[in-house]
Design a protein around this motif. Structure first.
Motif, PDB file in Angstrom:
ATOM      1  N   ALA A  52      54.768 -34.499 105.511  1.00 30.24           N
ATOM      2  CA  ALA A  52      53.514 -33.748 105.596  1.00 30.24           C
ATOM      3  C   ALA A  52      52.314 -34.625 105.269  1.00 30.24           C
ATOM      4  O   ALA A  52      51.287 -34.538 105.934  1.00 30.24           O
ATOM      5  N   SER A  53      52.425 -35.486 104.252  1.00 32.14           N
ATOM      6  CA  SER A  53      51.239 -36.270 103.923  1.00 32.14           C
ATOM      7  C   SER A  53      51.205 -37.608 104.637  1.00 32.14           C
ATOM      8  O   SER A  53      50.126 -38.148 104.865  1.00 32.14           O
ATOM      9  N   ASN A  54      52.331 -38.154 105.045  1.00 30.63           N
ATOM     10  CA  ASN A  54      52.333 -39.512 105.586  1.00 30.63           C
ATOM     11  C   ASN A  54      52.593 -39.623 107.082  1.00 30.63           C
ATOM     12  O   ASN A  54      52.461 -40.711 107.623  1.00 30.63           O
ATOM     13  N   ALA A  55      53.006 -38.563 107.717  1.00 27.25           N
ATOM     14  CA  ALA A  55      53.419 -38.743 109.106  1.00 27.25           C
ATOM     15  C   ALA A  55      52.811 -37.721 110.062  1.00 27.25           C
ATOM     16  O   ALA A  55      52.277 -38.089 111.102  1.00 27.25           O
ATOM     17  N   VAL A  56      52.843 -36.458 109.708  1.00 27.84           N
ATOM     18  CA  VAL A  56      52.403 -35.432 110.649  1.00 27.84           C
ATOM     19  C   VAL A  56      50.886 -35.481 110.821  1.00 27.84           C
ATOM     20  O   VAL A  56      50.156 -35.580 109.842  1.00 27.84           O
ATOM     21  N   VAL A  57      50.422 -35.447 112.065  1.00 29.66           N
ATOM     22  CA  VAL A  57      48.995 -35.288 112.332  1.00 29.66           C
ATOM     23  C   VAL A  57      48.789 -33.807 112.665  1.00 29.66           C
ATOM     24  O   VAL A  57      49.086 -33.364 113.772  1.00 29.66           O
ATOM     25  N   PRO A  58      48.323 -33.023 111.701  1.00 29.52           N
ATOM     26  CA  PRO A  58      48.367 -31.562 111.868  1.00 29.52           C
ATOM     27  C   PRO A  58      47.522 -31.046 113.026  1.00 29.52           C
ATOM     28  O   PRO A  58      47.843 -30.018 113.604  1.00 29.52           O
ATOM     29  N   ALA A 110      43.033 -38.657 115.226  1.00 28.23           N
ATOM     30  CA  ALA A 110      44.185 -38.805 114.331  1.00 28.23           C
ATOM     31  C   ALA A 110      43.715 -39.177 112.927  1.00 28.23           C
ATOM     32  O   ALA A 110      44.203 -38.643 111.927  1.00 28.23           O
ATOM     33  N   SER A 141      42.375 -36.146 111.246  1.00 28.93           N
ATOM     34  CA  SER A 141      43.350 -35.094 110.958  1.00 28.93           C
ATOM     35  C   SER A 141      44.278 -35.497 109.811  1.00 28.93           C
ATOM     36  O   SER A 141      44.610 -34.679 108.964  1.00 28.93           O
ATOM     37  N   ASN A 142      44.740 -36.733 109.771  1.00 28.73           N
ATOM     38  CA  ASN A 142      45.583 -37.205 108.668  1.00 28.73           C
ATOM     39  C   ASN A 142      45.469 -38.725 108.622  1.00 28.73           C
ATOM     40  O   ASN A 142      46.183 -39.436 109.312  1.00 28.73           O
ATOM     41  N   ARG A 182      46.241 -40.931 106.363  1.00 31.50           N
ATOM     42  CA  ARG A 182      47.407 -41.693 105.902  1.00 31.50           C
ATOM     43  C   ARG A 182      48.430 -41.845 107.021  1.00 31.50           C
ATOM     44  O   ARG A 182      48.981 -42.915 107.227  1.00 31.50           O
ATOM     45  N   ALA A 183      48.675 -40.746 107.722  1.00 33.40           N
ATOM     46  CA  ALA A 183      49.641 -40.816 108.815  1.00 33.40           C
ATOM     47  C   ALA A 183      49.150 -41.792 109.875  1.00 33.40           C
ATOM     48  O   ALA A 183      49.931 -42.585 110.407  1.00 33.40           O
ATOM     49  N   LEU A 228      49.755 -45.309 108.772  1.00 35.55           N
ATOM     50  CA  LEU A 228      51.170 -45.686 108.811  1.00 35.55           C
ATOM     51  C   LEU A 228      51.707 -45.819 110.233  1.00 35.55           C
ATOM     52  O   LEU A 228      52.860 -46.190 110.427  1.00 35.55           O
TER      53      LEU A 228
END
Lengths: 503, 353
Positions: free
Chosen positions: A341-347, B225, B228-229, B231-232, B235
């Motif tokens: 949820a915090s490191n991979a998914v782009v919500p 991207a 939206s997140n 950190r993601a 990575l």
């Protein structure tokens, strides 16, 4: 009346078209731990949310101690004696406040508390709760400085402070070390003795064996089986949950090829022991170890996010010292990060856009993204990985945890690489998706080296050709995954054999 | 009994579905419908609204705000916010006037200087945010104050106009180049003579470019991207800091373009003008969230948002609403747009999950 403390009859709940609970009947006896198992999407979380007042049921009834129970809000559920510790730890703690405030926060929110804080009383009461939990910590420490395991214990300790009569724990040990988990189990034992009913949601066989009095399996919104008695039938419970037999992961050992990654004298941090590790083409190597054993540090070092204190990493014979993830990816090293949820998914993105993020160049011409190519790629991977969704344009957050994880894997399988690192790919993933993911990783492992960091031994047994154990930021033992002596691995994991077994 | 239960679930399912379709439509087209309704309303009730003259006024007022709003859109896309755009625009206006009137430079050098200044301010904003970890609102707020002050120093707080007296007592010898003024004042013929003001052409061209960049290119995609997140995105090998700085730089450049057009329209460096630019541009970008149910910053929505604000103000003016009610009405519209965006799409997300 029997001793049932909480009795649910005919519970139904639907979200739109999706019927999540289809007339569920379940009793939770006082003074017993009921383990609840079910694949993702079986309706476990929905059941928990109804009991904890987050959702209202559409039909059926819940009785607690003989009285109707239909909480409209979480606060009402807590007043009714039902206290829940949710799976996502960060829902449970406020990082900016100290431990004492976190432990007492619900007390502060009660209407009768008054306007001003009474710091002294607060600290004393918090210390009392911490002591009862066997929680050795200065309650004035800010939670932001604590690790995941401590945060989890705080969330649980806070739940205890309500003196619940039904305690719901949703995957409470998923981020705890064996020692910390044992502390939790001891506490659950004490609560049982006081007559508290406990609903314990977990897939960990060891947890369930240790504390469960009964196992309840859920499948498709219904109870698929209840198992109780002196010898709990774990296999039977898993079968009921999956609807088919739990076949042992059928591993055909890969034929290791050339060395891809060679680590020599690697020291992950100052003071850690140097170690050597070689990863070869075609093979899948699992790294296991306790929380803080350095698994993630190793993964990050390979992906350019952590600088080792010493030693060398070579990739296909050339020095591998990436300065950033982008450099690592260019060198052919991909990493799927933990904590999806915090490191991979782009919500904000749909499935197709989530898959294409790292390799947008592959679906673009002159920097212009071809939506057609992007969606075709996503559709191929959705089929290959059995991702359950309506289409590749579904919002990523509409998927279950297991399917989200499959999308994250699809992201890194969309291009070929030399070396794939998967850090905790089974976090928050149901057993069926876990099998799918493991099988897919093994099927695609030809021509690259694969390193998988896992906390649980079961997961390592399912996926790996070789199992490597880390302790104190160094590799301390290596096992070929064939007729392994589980005892030997466990002693390596806990560090008791670290001196003799160093490979 | 089971049959009955099945029936009720089936019927709740059906109404649930109908409700969701209606909700979807409301989210998607609600705001455009509101826009059409507004035009219709003013055409009927405000005399002279439905004519080419008032269209020119609307376009004129929308153009500069819209260009600034497109800049804000970039910073919103990367999850940031740029409060300095209004003062970048006025600084750019003052610099343009100073270059031509005091330093006696030509249009080319003036435009170049202003664009470079805008880009530079944006890069500084970006570096404050990514390198020194200053929260975006605070960094750009600081920059806003700094620029509001800075633009007054060279002329000791006076506006710049042709033939003004300089602080050292001399008279400024330079003048606005005619080519430069054309940018702000020329009107193109479209069906009618002199219908489309030049700044509107700038807005449309920039709007299309921004839309293409954000929607079609991989850089735009990666900016979303990052927002939206972050950190993601990091990575997956995305240069998060690079894209953030780029977004602020683009925001600065677009704000300086707005300032240039303002200078060209006014023909002077007016110290008092441009006070409303920031809030209008922010309102347009935020209203844009509600257009077509995007629920995220987007170029088309921003342009529609700017148009909406422009039509509203022109219509109210023509209905003789007092000028001091305009900010109130703008604010009310903004709040309604935000409710559209966030409350309704949250409901949709819940229904779908």
């Amino acid at each position: 009346m029997d001793r049932s403390f909480c009795r649910m009859t005919g519970l139904t709940k639907a979200f739109g078209d999706n019927l999540v609970l289809r007339g569920l009947d379940l009793d939770l006896p006082a003074g017993q731990v009921t383990a609840l198992m079910g694949a993702n999407g079986a309706g476990k979380s929905t059941l928990v949310k109804i009991l904890s007042g987050v959702h209202a049921s559409d039909g059926g009834r819940i009785e607690i101690a003989g009285r109707d129970f239909a909480p409209a809000t979480p606060a009402e559920a807590i007043r009714g004696g039902v206290v829940t510790v949710h799976q996502s730890i960060d829902d449970g703690v406020i990082p900016d406040l100290d431990v004492a405030s976190n432990l007492m926060i619900d007390r502060l929110a009660e209407p009768g508390y008054g306007f001003f804080l009474r710091r002294g009383g607060l600290l004393a009461e918090a210390r009392g709760i911490a002591a009862r939990m066997g929680f050795d910590i200065d309650v004035r420490t800010p939670v932001a400085q604590l690790g995941v395991a401590d945060r989890q214990l705080i969330a649980i300790a806070r739940a205890m402070s309500h003196e619940p009569s039904l305690l719901i724990l949703d995957e409470p040990t998923s981020s705890l070390s064996a020692l910390e988990a044992e502390r939790l189990f001891a506490l659950i034992d004490r609560l049982k003795a006081r007559g508290v009913a406990v609903l314990y949601i977990s897939h960990r066989m060891s947890d369930i064996r240790r504390i469960a009095d009964r196992i309840v399996s859920m499948r498709d919104g219904e109870i698929a089986g209840v198992f109780e008695g002196d010898a709990l039938d774990y296999e039977g419970a898993v079968n009921a949950m999956l609807g088919h037999g739990l076949t042992d992961a059928d591993l055909t050992m890969a034929q290791p090829g050339r060395a891809v990654v060679e680590m020599t004298g690697l020291r992950l941090r100052a003071g850690a022991r140097p170690f050597d590790l070689t990863l070869r083409e075609n093979e899948v190597v699992a790294v296991t170890g306790l929380l803080g054993s350095g698994k993630t540090a190793l993964a990050l070092a390979l992906f350019g996010l952590h600088r080792p204190a010493g030693g060398a990493i070579r990739l296909d014979g050339a020095p591998h010292t990436p300065r950033s993830p982008a450099a690592a990816i260019r060198a052919g090293v991909f990493m799927s990060a933990k904590d999806r949820a915090s490191n991979a998914v782009v919500p904000g993105f749909d499935i197709a856009r989530n898959i294409s993020v790292p390799f947008l160049g592959a679906v673009s011409t002159l920097s212009v993204v071809s939506r057609g190519q992007e969606r075709a790629q996503a559709q191929d991977l959705i089929a290959a990985l059995d991702i359950v969704c309506r289409s590749d344009r579904d919002a990523i957050l509409s998927l279950s945890g297991g399917n989200q994880q499959k999308v994250m894997l699809a992201r890194w399988l969309s291009q070929a690489c030399r070396f794939l690192v998967l850090d905790e790919p089974f976090q928050g993933v149901d057993i069926r998706s876990r099998r799918d993911i493991g099988a897919k990783v093994r099927r695609t492992a030809q021509g690259r080296a694969t390193l998988v960091c896992v906390a649980e031994l079961d997961e390592a047994f399912e996926i790996a050709d070789r199992i490597v154990v880390m302790h104190d930021h160094a590799v301390t033992a290596e096992f070929v995954n064939r007729d392994v002596d589980v005892g030997a691995i466990l002693s390596a994991v806990t560090g008791s054999a670290a001196e003799g077994q160093a490979a | 009994m089971t049959v009955e239960a099945d029936k009720t679930t089936a019927s709740t399912r059906a109404t649930g579905q109908g409700g969701r379709v209606a909700l979807d439509l409301a989210i998607r087209y609600g705001f455009l419908l509101l826009l059409a309704g507004l035009v219709l309303f003013f055409s009927v009730f405000a005399e002279g609204f439905a004519g080419p003259r008032s269209a020119v006024f609307i376009f004129q007022s929308v153009a500069i705000t819209g260009i600034l709003a497109l800049g804000v859109t970039f910073t919103l896309v990367v999850g940031g916010f740029d409060l300095s755009i209004g003062s970048v625009a006025t600084s750019s206006m003052m610099l343009a006037a100073y270059m031509m009137v005091v330093l006696e430079q030509g249009a080319g050098a003036t435009i170049l200087a202003c664009l470079v200044m805008g880009a530079l301010i944006g890069v500084v904003n970006g570096i404050l945010i990514v390198r020194f970890k200053v929260p975006d609102l605070l960094a750009t707020l600081g920059m806003m104050f700094l620029l509001v002050g800075l633009q007054r120093i060279p002329t000791e707080g006076r506006s710049i106009s042709v033939g003004m007296t300089l602080p050292d007592g001399e008279t400024a010898a330079g003048a606005f180049s005619p080519a430069f003024l054309t940018m702000g004042r020329h009107r193109f013929d479209l069906f009618l003579d002199d219908l489309v003001p030049a700044p509107v052409v700038f807005l449309i061209v920039i709007g299309v470019l921004v839309w293409c960049f954000l929607e079609l290119t991989r850089h735009g995609r990666l900016m979303y991207a990052v927002g939206s997140n972050a950190r993601a995105a990091a990575l997956t090998g995305t240069n998060v800091n690079g894209y953030k700085v780029l977004a602020y730089a683009i925001s600065g450049v677009l704000a300086s373009v707005g300032g240039l057009l303002l200078a060209a329209r006014l023909g002077r460096g007016d110290i008092a003008s441009g006070t409303n630019l920031l809030l209008d541009a922010v309102a347009a970008a935020l209203i844009g969230f509600a257009v077509l149910g995007a629920a995220k910053p987007n170029a088309f929505g921003t342009a529609m948002g700017a148009l909406f604000v422009g039509i509203l103000l022109q219509g109210l003016t023509m209905m003789n609403a007092p000028y001091y009610t305009q900010d109130f009405i703008k604010g009310a519209v903004l709040v309604v747009a935000l409710v559209f965006t966030f409350a309704l799409s949250a409901r949709r997300a819940r229904g779908g999950g």
